[in-house]
Design an enzyme around this catalytic site. Sequence first.
Site, mmCIF file in Angstrom:
data_model
loop_
_atom_site.group_PDB
_atom_site.id
_atom_site.type_symbol
_atom_site.label_atom_id
_atom_site.label_comp_id
_atom_site.label_asym_id
_atom_site.label_seq_id
_atom_site.Cartn_x
_atom_site.Cartn_y
_atom_site.Cartn_z
ATOM 1 N N ASN A 9 0.442 -1.258 0.012
ATOM 2 C CA ASN A 9 0.292 0.208 0.296
ATOM 3 C C ASN A 9 1.310 0.975 0.084
ATOM 4 O O ASN A 9 1.322 1.829 0.858
ATOM 5 C CB ASN A 9 -0.324 0.160 0.883
ATOM 6 C CG ASN A 9 -1.939 1.119 1.109
ATOM 7 O OD1 ASN A 9 -1.948 1.797 0.409
ATOM 8 N ND2 ASN A 9 -2.048 1.403 2.830
ATOM 9 N N TRP A 10 1.088 1.525 -0.919
ATOM 10 C CA TRP A 10 1.870 2.863 -1.077
ATOM 11 C C TRP A 10 1.622 4.459 -0.472
ATOM 12 O O TRP A 10 2.404 5.035 -0.331
ATOM 13 C CB TRP A 10 2.220 3.095 -3.036
ATOM 14 C CG TRP A 10 2.753 2.170 -3.636
ATOM 15 C CD1 TRP A 10 3.855 1.437 -2.847
ATOM 16 C CD2 TRP A 10 3.607 1.753 -4.770
ATOM 17 N NE1 TRP A 10 5.446 0.353 -3.971
ATOM 18 C CE2 TRP A 10 4.605 0.882 -4.902
ATOM 19 C CE3 TRP A 10 3.269 2.230 -6.485
ATOM 20 C CZ2 TRP A 10 4.749 0.046 -6.061
ATOM 21 C CZ3 TRP A 10 3.779 2.035 -7.072
ATOM 22 C CH2 TRP A 10 4.547 1.238 -7.529
ATOM 23 N N LYS A 11 0.105 3.688 -0.277
ATOM 24 C CA LYS A 11 0.034 5.507 0.789
ATOM 25 C C LYS A 11 0.122 6.515 -0.618
ATOM 26 O O LYS A 11 0.155 6.174 -1.600
ATOM 27 C CB LYS A 11 0.212 5.405 1.530
ATOM 28 C CG LYS A 11 0.128 4.247 2.909
ATOM 29 C CD LYS A 11 0.435 4.552 4.291
ATOM 30 C CE LYS A 11 0.391 3.114 4.728
ATOM 31 N NZ LYS A 11 0.159 3.365 6.073
ATOM 32 N N HIS A 95 -8.975 2.024 5.427
ATOM 33 C CA HIS A 95 -7.993 2.034 6.138
ATOM 34 C C HIS A 95 -7.891 3.201 7.576
ATOM 35 O O HIS A 95 -8.959 3.351 7.245
ATOM 36 C CB HIS A 95 -6.501 2.595 4.854
ATOM 37 C CG HIS A 95 -5.049 2.112 5.530
ATOM 38 N ND1 HIS A 95 -4.944 3.082 6.074
ATOM 39 C CD2 HIS A 95 -4.228 1.680 5.692
ATOM 40 C CE1 HIS A 95 -3.696 2.735 6.865
ATOM 41 N NE2 HIS A 95 -3.478 2.140 6.123
ATOM 42 N N GLU A 97 -6.056 5.220 8.018
ATOM 43 C CA GLU A 97 -6.016 6.971 7.879
ATOM 44 C C GLU A 97 -7.683 7.366 6.971
ATOM 45 O O GLU A 97 -7.656 8.828 7.554
ATOM 46 C CB GLU A 97 -4.489 7.014 7.095
ATOM 47 C CG GLU A 97 -3.376 6.348 8.000
ATOM 48 C CD GLU A 97 -2.382 5.936 6.391
ATOM 49 O OE1 GLU A 97 -2.135 5.506 5.584
ATOM 50 O OE2 GLU A 97 -0.779 5.701 7.500
ATOM 51 N N GLU A 167 -5.168 -4.120 10.739
ATOM 52 C CA GLU A 167 -3.949 -3.663 11.255
ATOM 53 C C GLU A 167 -3.725 -2.942 12.023
ATOM 54 O O GLU A 167 -5.147 -1.211 12.450
ATOM 55 C CB GLU A 167 -4.366 -2.556 10.412
ATOM 56 C CG GLU A 167 -3.705 -3.652 8.282
ATOM 57 C CD GLU A 167 -2.918 -1.544 7.726
ATOM 58 O OE1 GLU A 167 -2.281 -2.591 6.859
ATOM 59 O OE2 GLU A 167 -3.530 -0.975 7.695
ATOM 60 N N GLY A 173 3.714 2.090 10.549
ATOM 61 C CA GLY A 173 4.295 3.296 10.131
ATOM 62 C C GLY A 173 5.186 4.168 11.711
ATOM 63 O O GLY A 173 6.548 4.844 12.110
ATOM 64 N N SER A 213 4.050 -2.597 10.155
ATOM 65 C CA SER A 213 5.526 -2.476 10.000
ATOM 66 C C SER A 213 6.143 -3.181 10.002
ATOM 67 O O SER A 213 6.752 -3.711 10.596
ATOM 68 C CB SER A 213 6.139 -2.281 11.650
ATOM 69 O OG SER A 213 5.608 -0.586 12.052
ATOM 70 N N GLY A 234 3.101 -1.026 4.339
ATOM 71 C CA GLY A 234 3.361 0.371 3.722
ATOM 72 C C GLY A 234 5.240 0.234 3.796
ATOM 73 O O GLY A 234 4.989 0.138 2.476
ATOM 74 N N GLY A 235 5.552 1.035 4.713
ATOM 75 C CA GLY A 235 6.788 1.784 3.851
ATOM 76 C C GLY A 235 8.218 0.868 3.033
ATOM 77 O O GLY A 235 8.421 0.912 2.767
HETATM 78 O O1 LIG Z 1 -2.056 -0.495 4.809
HETATM 79 C C1 LIG Z 1 -0.542 -0.236 5.393
HETATM 80 C C2 LIG Z 1 -0.096 -0.732 6.389
HETATM 81 O O2 LIG Z 1 -0.749 0.891 6.400
HETATM 82 C C3 LIG Z 1 0.945 -0.275 7.026
HETATM 83 O O3 LIG Z 1 2.038 1.075 6.866
HETATM 84 P P1 LIG Z 1 3.795 0.105 7.566
HETATM 85 O O4 LIG Z 1 4.130 -1.548 6.734
HETATM 86 O O5 LIG Z 1 4.318 1.176 6.801
HETATM 87 O O6 LIG Z 1 3.551 -0.108 9.027
#
Ligand SMILES: O=C[C@H](O)COP(=O)(O)O
Length: 251
Positions: A9-11, A95, A97, A167, A173, A213, A234-235
């Site tokens: 998920n690149w956000k 999500h 967010e 999640e 993050g 994470s 994500g990251g």
């Molecule tokens: O959708 C992905 C999540 O929000 C996890 O993000 P992260 O892997 O950067 O903690």
Amino acid sequence: MRTPIIAGNWKLNKNPQETTEFVNAVKNELPKNTDVETLICAPAVDLPALIEAAKGSELHVGAENCYFEDEGAYTGETSPKVLNEMGIDYVIIGHSERRGYFHETDKDINKKAKAIFANNMKPILCCGESLETREAGKAEEFVEGQIKADLEGLSADQVSNMVIAYEPIWAIGTGKTATADQAEEMCAAIRKTVADLYDETVADKVRIQYGGSVKPANVKEIMSKENIDGGLIGGAALQPDSFLQLAHYKD
Ligand SMILES: O=C[C@H](O)COP(=O)(O)O
């Protein structure tokens, strides 16, 4: 037998050129879809580049959000009908967010799930509790409430074919991963909620990811758990090398 799904998920990261470069760097190194399904969910503006670059490869393509109406006077929204016409396979909904910053409710998320199925795509439904809720000992109860509200009115067949991503907000993050046992405990509770709402067959089919994470160093342990069928990342999904290591967690 549930096929594992490793999804990025690149956000709000990457432009179309960076998207093409990323896909070109990974597309010939991905595992076979029958072994581990791989997916990138990108910002709406990057989707044409993602779809074009991923053509003919094992990589599935997804959107990070959509609206619940196909068309009309909804300035700034993304149509699920058009996403399907473009060739999108999955859409992330719920999500934390989006729930937090954009005030999306379970009712909105439920309507989005229905619109995504109506347009022949699959939702990845995110759920998860805050640190406060976890410390109050109410994580299971809270997530169960989200699942019940978000799945309302969906058929057994639809739920069997969707993905749920657990999640915990406190692990996103932050570098703070839930332990593999904590993640497994919640994913097992989500599967039980699905069994209670539908039946054991549906619960056995629905794929449940953990997100928060996840990185190459911890993916193997997380994926070793019985009720965890994938990661929503994500990251660590932003760099080709790291994404490939995640996708090849079995090696
Ligand atoms: O959708 C992905 C999540 O929000 C996890 O993000 P992260 O892997 O950067 O903690």
